[in-house]
Write a protein that holds these residues in place. Structure first.
Motif: not given
Lengths: 651, 107
Positions: B17-20, B54-55, B59-60
């Motif tokens: 989504l971020s890339a799009v 944020v993702t 995640q980490w």
């Protein structure tokens, strides 16, 4: 123990005069300019006189000449080359200094009267002092390089003074001509110096003489080349064939300048230089004979031109060239002391003649044409009297100064074997011509009826008369010392003339009588032509139209040089260097450089469109490229690519 | 809640989504003629990057990513103020917001 002579003051004083008048003269009152300008050469003359007196046993004694004075700070000190600011006073430079500062001072006095009403009075005197500065440096120099400084400097002063009336095109051109022609000679001097350095490792005159004395067997070869190069320099400065052409034009300068620079002192620098470096010439018989031939040829050549000139100063100019030819002739037969003797007496009577001519020109309002003079003896009695002395002296009548010195040269030439006889004969013919044209000048200017439209209106001021009278006295008794004593005095500097088997006292007497005989003959001929039958010259000219035209046009030498040297040079400068090299090659290269920058700029300019979106596109493309570079594992890709490559090679 | 999210929606979706969004931003940035739209495209790119920050932070389990987002938002706010001011100035001077006609920097 030598008492200090303060030689450095001799050039320093005129230089101070130059600085004061040159920098401040415009604002100084006239009397102050005059005082400074006269004090400088007078003080210098005083220093020289002090040196001379102490030499002859008055005042603090100088035990031995040459007396050396070296500036404690070395000038050039590179490797094995050491050149100092060193001044040398020996017999030769002493004689020369007395002439330069003495006659120079007299001419300074004369100039005060002559230039009184001229524009740029201060400028004139600052140049004149500058000239004395350089001339004394030239004379005192202990090495060739310092002499060269003076040599170039007097050329500069000469240029400035010839072109003194710089608003007159002919004067400005004459100045340039003198400078450029002298450059050709200076080129020879420079090459000579380089060769001296290469072969002797020194430019100091005394060291060169020592090295030559240590090798008496060293003859000719490179010494001939050096001597001929120096001779080229001397022919430039001393207006000898083939570089004499600048001197007649130099008469554009004020007349006292012609007297000082272009008759008495500067033009004799070439003779002085040969005498100064005489050891080189002594070791090269060929170079010596070239000197003699140049001198004899110039003497005769210039004398024939002087026969038909109508400008009073030009007659004297050609006469100067001719007399300088005598001096070269004397040097060429190794009679250096006779040459210097003639240099000295010539300085007296030629300065006198020029100053007298200046007085005539001054009196009749700037007229220089002999045909428009005549009958001036009544109006200018003093000038007439001193001119008569000068004419008698230059023609070589006993007991005037010119007789002794000219006779010494002719005699020295005669006793040099067969070639010497030829030189003597040329000298004798020249003496005849000299006598003729000088009496021609005398008759045309002073005797006969006046042919002038304007009457003499200036009375001659005392400042002009006093130097004339002093120089007149010197022209009478300047030669009485006699060549014997003079040569004995100069021998430590210039060596003794080699004695040949032909010499004898009766022969010397016969030669003297011959010289006086031709002088009388010349007078007699001039008397017929210009007094008894004034229509004669025109008839003779009509009888020999070609010869007359050739002489009147000075053998067309200027035209010849113009056609063979100046024209091709101008053509080369204008079309080859100017048109082709400058416009096409250099201009083209500059245009090409500029064009390349402009073209590449025009190409790159498209990048800078000013369009925001195209910038954005480039930005995005760049970011994409960076991303590609970072994300793709290039090392792995490359490794696998090379593996494929080797795999193919393996098959 | 966090764990639920991580279980329900895989990481790659967020990144996708971020890339799009980022690509849309770039496309808008390049294509659009209106200066304000271009400006909005830039904001879109910034927020796409914020999303990936944020993702990854989630995640980490790292707070640094979150902090970065604040930074970006702060800078974006400042940039919006300056950028809008410039746009208004440009509009006053040239009476247009067409990017192609704002080319005073061209020689």
């Amino acid at each position: 123990m030598n008492a200090p002579l303060y030689l450095w003051l001799i050039p320093a004083l005129p230089f101070a005069g130059f600085l004061i008048n040159g920098l401040l003269g415009r604002r100084l009152p006239k009397w102050l300019v005059t005082t400074v300008a006269l004090l400088a050469p007078l003080a210098a003359f005083g220093v020289v006189l002090n040196a001379a007196l102490s030499l002859f046993g008055f005042g603090p004694a100088v035990s031995s000449l040459p007396y050396l004075e070296t500036c404690p700070i070395s000038w050039i000190n590179v490797g094995t080359l050491h050149i100092d600011f060193s001044f040398v006073l020996d017999q030769l430079s002493l004689v020369m200094l007395l002439v330069v500062t003495g006659v120079g001072f007299l001419i300074h006095i004369y100039s005060v009267g002559y230039m009184a009403h001229e524009e740029g009075y201060w400028r004139y005197f600052s140049y004149l002092n500058l000239f004395l500065f350089f001339m004394t440096v030239l004379v005192l120099a202990g090495n060739a390089l310092l002499m060269f400084i003076g040599w170039e400097g007097v050329g500069l002063a000469s240029y400035l003074l010839i072109g003194f009336y710089f608003q007159k095109t002919s004067a400005a051109d004459a100045g340039k001509k003198a400078f450029i022609v002298n450059r050709i000679g200076d080129f020879g001097f420079l090459i000579g110096m380089f060769l001296l350095l290469a072969n002797f490792g020194t430019l100091t005159f005394s060291e060169i003489a020592e090295k030559l004395a240590a090798n008496p067997g060293w003859q000719g070869g490179i010494l001939t080349v050096i001597a001929l190069c120096l001779l080229l320099g001397a022919t430039g400065k001393s207006a000898q064939l083939p570089l004499y052409i600048w001197l007649p034009d130099a008469m554009e300068g004020p007349t006292p300048v012609s007297a000082l620079i272009h008759a008495a002192t500067m033009v004799t620098a070439g003779v002085y230089m040969i005498a100064r470096t005489h050891v080189l010439f002594d070791h090269s018989p060929f170079a010596l004979s070239v000197v003699a031939i140049v001198g004899a040829a110039t003497a005769l050549f210039a004398a024939t031109i002087a026969l038909v000139q109508n400008d009073i100063k030009r007659v004297l100019a050609y006469s100067t060239i001719s007399q300088l030819g005598y001096m070269f002739l004397g040097c060429g037969v190794a009679a250096y002391s006779a040459s210097i003797f003639h240099l000295m007496t010539h300085a007296f009577f030629k300065a006198l003649l020029f100053l007298a001519a200046g007085s005539v020109i001054h009196a009749i309002g700037g007229e220089q044409d002999l045909r428009k003079m005549g009958g001036l003896w009544k109006k200018l009695p003093v000038t007439f009297a001193v001119t008569t002395v000068g004419v008698l002296a230059i023609a070589g009548f006993f007991p005037f100064a010119g007789f002794f010195s000219k006779d010494a040269i002719l005699y020295a030439a005669y006793v040099q074997g067969t070639s010497g006889k030829v030189l003597w004969f040329v000298g004798l013919v020249t003496a005849l011509l000299t006598s003729f044209y000088m009496f021609r000048l005398w008759y045309l200017a002073f005797l006969g009826k006046s042919r002038s439209e304007n009457k003499p209106h200036h009375s001659t001021p005392w400042s002009m008369l006093v130097p004339l009278v002093i120089l007149g006295l010197l022209s009478i008794c300047g030669g009485w010392i006699g060549i014997g004593r003079f040569a004995a005095f100069l021998t430590p500097s210039v060596g003794a003339r080699p004695i040949t088997a032909e010499e004898s006292a009766p022969l010397e007497l016969i030669i003297s009588l011959g010289a006086v005989g031709v002088a009388l003959l010349g007078w007699w001929l001039a008397d017929i032509f210009y007094r008894q039958k004034p229509e004669r010259p025109a008839q003779r000219a009509a009888d020999f139209p070609v010869a007359y035209r050739v002489l009147a046009n000075k053998y067309y030498v200027d035209e010849f040089y113009g056609a063979t040297i100046v024209k091709p040079l101008l053509f080369g400068s204008r079309y080859v260097l100017g048109g082709f090299v400058d416009t096409a090659v250099l201009g083209g290269a500059a245009w090409l450089l500029g064009g390349t920058a402009k073209f590449s700029g025009a190409l790159l300019q498209r990048w800078q469109s000013g369009n925001l979106r195209s910038y954005a596109a480039w930005l995005a493309a760049g970011a994409a490229a960076v991303l590609l570079f970072v994300v793709v594992p290039w090392s792995t890709v490359l490794a696998s690519l090379s593996a494929i490559h080797f795999g193919v090679a393996g098959h | 809640m966090n764990s639920l999210l991580s279980q329900d929606v895989p990481l790659s979706w967020y990144l996708l989504l971020s890339a799009v969004l980022f690509s849309l931003g770039i496309a808008g940035f390049l294509i659009k003629r209106n200066l304000i739209t271009v400006f909005m495209s830039i904001e879109l790119m910034l927020n796409a990057v914020n999303l990936s920050f944020v993702t990854f932070a989630h995640q980490w389990h790292e707070v640094k990513g979150q902090i970065f987002v604040f930074f970006v938002m702060m800078v974006a706010a400042a940039e919006a103020a300056v950028g809008l001011a410039i746009i208004i100035a440009v509009f006053r001077a040239r009476a247009t917001l067409a990017v192609d006609r704002i080319d005073l920097m061209k020689l």
